[in-house]
Write an enzyme that holds these catalytic residues in place. Structure first.
Site, PDB file in Angstrom:
ATOM      1  N   TRP A  22       0.799  -1.033   0.061  1.00 60.10           N
ATOM      2  CA  TRP A  22      -0.071   0.058   0.134  1.00 60.10           C
ATOM      3  C   TRP A  22       0.862   1.306  -0.113  1.00 60.10           C
ATOM      4  O   TRP A  22       0.602   2.216  -0.681  1.00 60.10           O
ATOM      5  CB  TRP A  22      -1.043   0.030   1.135  1.00 60.10           C
ATOM      6  N   ARG A  62      13.035   0.166   5.394  1.00 60.73           N
ATOM      7  CA  ARG A  62      14.032   0.219   6.875  1.00 60.73           C
ATOM      8  C   ARG A  62      15.098  -0.711   6.360  1.00 60.73           C
ATOM      9  O   ARG A  62      16.266  -0.482   7.092  1.00 60.73           O
ATOM     10  CB  ARG A  62      12.987  -0.554   7.673  1.00 60.73           C
ATOM     11  N   LYS A 113     -13.568  -3.815  10.236  1.00 58.19           N
ATOM     12  CA  LYS A 113     -13.828  -4.245   8.826  1.00 58.19           C
ATOM     13  C   LYS A 113     -12.931  -5.541   8.728  1.00 58.19           C
ATOM     14  O   LYS A 113     -13.170  -6.347   7.955  1.00 58.19           O
ATOM     15  CB  LYS A 113     -13.736  -3.242   7.985  1.00 58.19           C
ATOM     16  N   SER A 115      -9.755   0.381  -0.660  1.00 59.09           N
ATOM     17  CA  SER A 115      -8.612   0.502  -1.349  1.00 59.09           C
ATOM     18  C   SER A 115      -7.658  -0.466  -1.377  1.00 59.09           C
ATOM     19  O   SER A 115      -6.883  -0.888  -0.358  1.00 59.09           O
ATOM     20  CB  SER A 115      -7.560   1.911  -1.300  1.00 59.09           C
ATOM     21  N   GLY A 138     -10.226   4.066   3.908  1.00 58.77           N
ATOM     22  CA  GLY A 138     -11.165   3.749   2.721  1.00 58.77           C
ATOM     23  C   GLY A 138     -10.884   2.611   1.990  1.00 58.77           C
ATOM     24  O   GLY A 138      -9.903   2.032   1.996  1.00 58.77           O
ATOM     25  N   THR A 183     -13.493  -5.227   1.678  1.00 58.15           N
ATOM     26  CA  THR A 183     -12.367  -6.132   2.173  1.00 58.15           C
ATOM     27  C   THR A 183     -13.463  -7.527   2.416  1.00 58.15           C
ATOM     28  O   THR A 183     -12.717  -8.430   2.587  1.00 58.15           O
ATOM     29  CB  THR A 183     -12.036  -5.608   3.652  1.00 58.15           C
TER      30      THR A 183
END
Length: 336
Positions: free
Chosen positions: A11, A30, A188, A135, A133, A245
């Site tokens: 993401w 990282r 969710k 996505s 949201g 989802t």
């Protein structure tokens, strides 16, 4: 505008790619070896394979380098990574910072805190908010349409998010209900595991619709106990993200549920997933918080029993079906 995206999961990488159509982006990784590999291949082979990253994205493992001259910081870690990254940012920017957004969804394990509460402890006073949201990273990276919500009590945070991301195929909406947006994003994922279990058991579309609807009611009850605004749960961060989802095949949490419904062990499912499924860690934190708040969350309890108590998926569903009948909506009686 220049952005620093801290975290190169799917993401974070997808959002960096979208922003780079108009802005310079510094992608902080990282692991130095992974940072070098992304820079060399111009592709995040591990988390977003097949998606090219253009020259507007620079990759670094040095936090100080990533933060040079930025106008917006986006923390793209899991909930578990939010506190350490925020602490490092607070140490690196003691004299102040540009607006900060986080992308993670869930409650912090151990403390049960929402992300904005974690930020308040780790980096007090910073102007910050959540971007949430419906996505999927792969679709955003492919340039397909998406609508997101930025939630913050600070106008400059919403303004920065709009400038950074409201272009091309992406629309950004504003909200001041940070609690509601974060609660919706956390729960969710639990509902997606539940829906995946139902589908993995082959219980049908009627059962899926019931889980989505009663799951939304569960999210609303938990949110109300924390002071969220009810309308938030009917928006993008609420029902929008819930539907995506719970029904989308790209959902990691749904995939966890599907595998559990087919009889696979949680350990095997997580080992094969290759990505973080936030709903697993979040489920126990939400269950503890619900008990503290005296909020009834039967679907969350059923998922937790499967995840952590060795209950079979089929037995958990049977227990839900055996619950006593009740009114769908509960209203206070009116005075005569």
């Amino acid at each position: 505008m220049k952005l620093a995206v801290l975290g190169a999961g799917a993401w974070g990488t997808a959002l960096a790619r979208h922003a780079s159509a108009r802005h310079a982006v510094s992608l902080w990784v990282r692991d130095p070896a992974q940072a070098a590999a992304i820079a060399a291949a111009r592709e995040n082979v591990r988390y977003l394979p097949g998606v090219s990253l253009d020259g507007a994205i620079s990759t670094t493992s040095a936090l100080g380098v990533a933060l040079e001259g930025v106008d917006l910081i986006v923390i793209a870690t899991s909930v578990a990574g939010l506190r350490p990254v925020a602490g490092a940012l607070a140490a690196a920017r003691p004299d102040g910072a540009p607006p900060v957004l986080w992308l993670c969804k869930g409650l912090e394990a151990g403390t049960g805190l929402l992300p904005h509460q974690v930020m308040a402890e780790a980096w007090p006073g910073v102007a910050c908010g959540a971007l949430s949201g419906p996505s999927f990273a792969q679709e955003v990276a492919a340039g397909l349409p998406v609508a997101l919500t930025v939630a913050s009590l600070r106008a400059e945070v919403a303004a920065a998010a709009l400038e950074a991301f409201h272009h091309g195929a992406a629309r950004i909406y504003r909200s001041a209900d940070l609690v509601g947006v974060e609660v919706a994003g956390a729960l969710k994922n639990i509902m997606a595991i539940a829906t995946g279990i139902s589908d993995g058991l082959g219980l049908g579309l009627n059962a899926r619709a019931a889980l989505l609807t009663r799951g939304l009611a569960e999210i609303g009850r938990f949110g109300a106990a924390l002071g969220a605004q009810p309308e938030t749960f009917m928006g993008l961060a609420g029902v929008g993200d819930l539907v995506l989802t719970c029904t989308g095949d790209l959902s990691r949490n749904r995939r966890v549920g599907l595998a559990l419904g087919r009889g696979e062990t949680l350990e095997a499912v997580l080992a094969s997933l290759g990505h973080v499924a936030e709903g697993v860690a979040c489920c126990e934190a939400v269950r503890r918080a619900a008990r503290r708040l005296d909020v009834e969350l039967p679907i969350t309890d059923a998922v937790a029993a499967v995840l952590f108590e060795g209950r079979s998926a089929r037995d958990a569903v049977a227990a839900l079906l055996a619950r006593e009948p009740k009114a769908e909506f509960v209203r206070e009686p009116k005075d005569d």
